[in-house]
Design a protein around this motif. Sequence first.
Motif, short mmCIF file in Angstrom:
data_model
loop_
_atom_site.label_atom_id
_atom_site.label_comp_id
_atom_site.label_asym_id
_atom_site.label_seq_id
_atom_site.Cartn_x
_atom_site.Cartn_y
_atom_site.Cartn_z
N GLU A 114 15.43 -13.43 -22.62
CA GLU A 114 16.14 -14.66 -22.27
C GLU A 114 15.40 -15.90 -22.74
O GLU A 114 16.02 -16.89 -23.14
N ALA A 115 14.07 -15.85 -22.73
CA ALA A 115 13.27 -17.06 -22.95
C ALA A 115 13.01 -17.39 -24.41
O ALA A 115 12.85 -18.57 -24.74
N VAL A 116 12.95 -16.39 -25.28
CA VAL A 116 12.43 -16.68 -26.63
C VAL A 116 13.50 -16.86 -27.69
O VAL A 116 13.20 -17.37 -28.77
N GLY A 117 14.73 -16.46 -27.42
CA GLY A 117 15.81 -16.77 -28.35
C GLY A 117 15.91 -15.90 -29.59
O GLY A 117 16.69 -16.21 -30.49
N VAL A 118 15.12 -14.83 -29.66
CA VAL A 118 15.20 -13.87 -30.76
C VAL A 118 15.19 -12.47 -30.15
O VAL A 118 14.86 -12.31 -28.97
N PRO A 119 15.53 -11.42 -30.93
CA PRO A 119 15.46 -10.07 -30.38
C PRO A 119 14.05 -9.72 -29.87
O PRO A 119 13.06 -10.08 -30.50
N VAL A 120 14.00 -9.02 -28.75
CA VAL A 120 12.73 -8.64 -28.12
C VAL A 120 12.77 -7.16 -27.79
O VAL A 120 13.76 -6.67 -27.23
N ALA A 121 11.70 -6.45 -28.13
CA ALA A 121 11.55 -5.04 -27.76
C ALA A 121 10.15 -4.86 -27.18
O ALA A 121 9.18 -4.77 -27.92
N THR A 122 10.06 -4.84 -25.87
CA THR A 122 8.74 -4.87 -25.23
C THR A 122 8.06 -3.52 -25.15
O THR A 122 6.85 -3.46 -25.00
N SER A 123 8.82 -2.41 -25.22
CA SER A 123 8.23 -1.13 -24.85
C SER A 123 8.81 0.03 -25.65
O SER A 123 10.02 0.11 -25.89
#
Length: 242
Positions: free
Chosen positions: A98-107
Amino acid sequence: MQGVARGGKAVYGAALGILMLEARFPRIPGDMGNGETWPFPVLFRVVRGASPEKVVLQGACGLLPDFIAAAQDLVALGAEAITTNCGFLSLFQAEMAEAVGVPVATSSLMQVPWVQATLPPGKRVGVVTVSRGSLTEAHLRAAGVPLDTPVEGTEDGREFFRVLIRAEKEDMDVGLAEQDILEAGERLVTRHPEVGAIVLECTNMPPYAAALRERIGLPVYDIYSMIAWFHAGLRPRRFAAP
């Protein structure tokens, strides 16, 4: 060379940003934190104070703002997607996306539902993690992993856990570390014969994935397999015209 070159970034040619824990153990080829692991350029950012012990054993308590800020810095530099080098950061997946504005894959754990969809009826995905005792329902739920997924850890091993998580020394016996992974995988399939594929939670485990695949005879997925897929969407391969 013709055309208009478009600006707006500080760094070009590296689409993926990797948020790193602050640690001093050796990052051998295949480790997420070794730049030579990747067949494409990446941007690294160390999150100060985010030690493996604090993230894995203490639930990353209080670190979310630091990870968001570091991810935003990487995006400002030019990253078009963000990942992290600890599977336990699944806890931050929703907030960071939600915060960074690009796709995120944490794990790496996010692969579990995908791999499950490939297996025949009666087979399940199992997980090998650096710390079974620390991998909570909250971690699994945040990554979309069924809560009854079989899990095995390396806490009782001779090398991997005590070097990576406990930081008992800065050097590492790679052979012993590999044996810890192999033994965890063997325990998993022995206790759960229904396991048809394994996902490695820890981003330091890819150097040992091939050996584990040979030992147990099942598909093994890790952060490398996930990020190769993730990056493929950022930079689809161009094929020659027929």
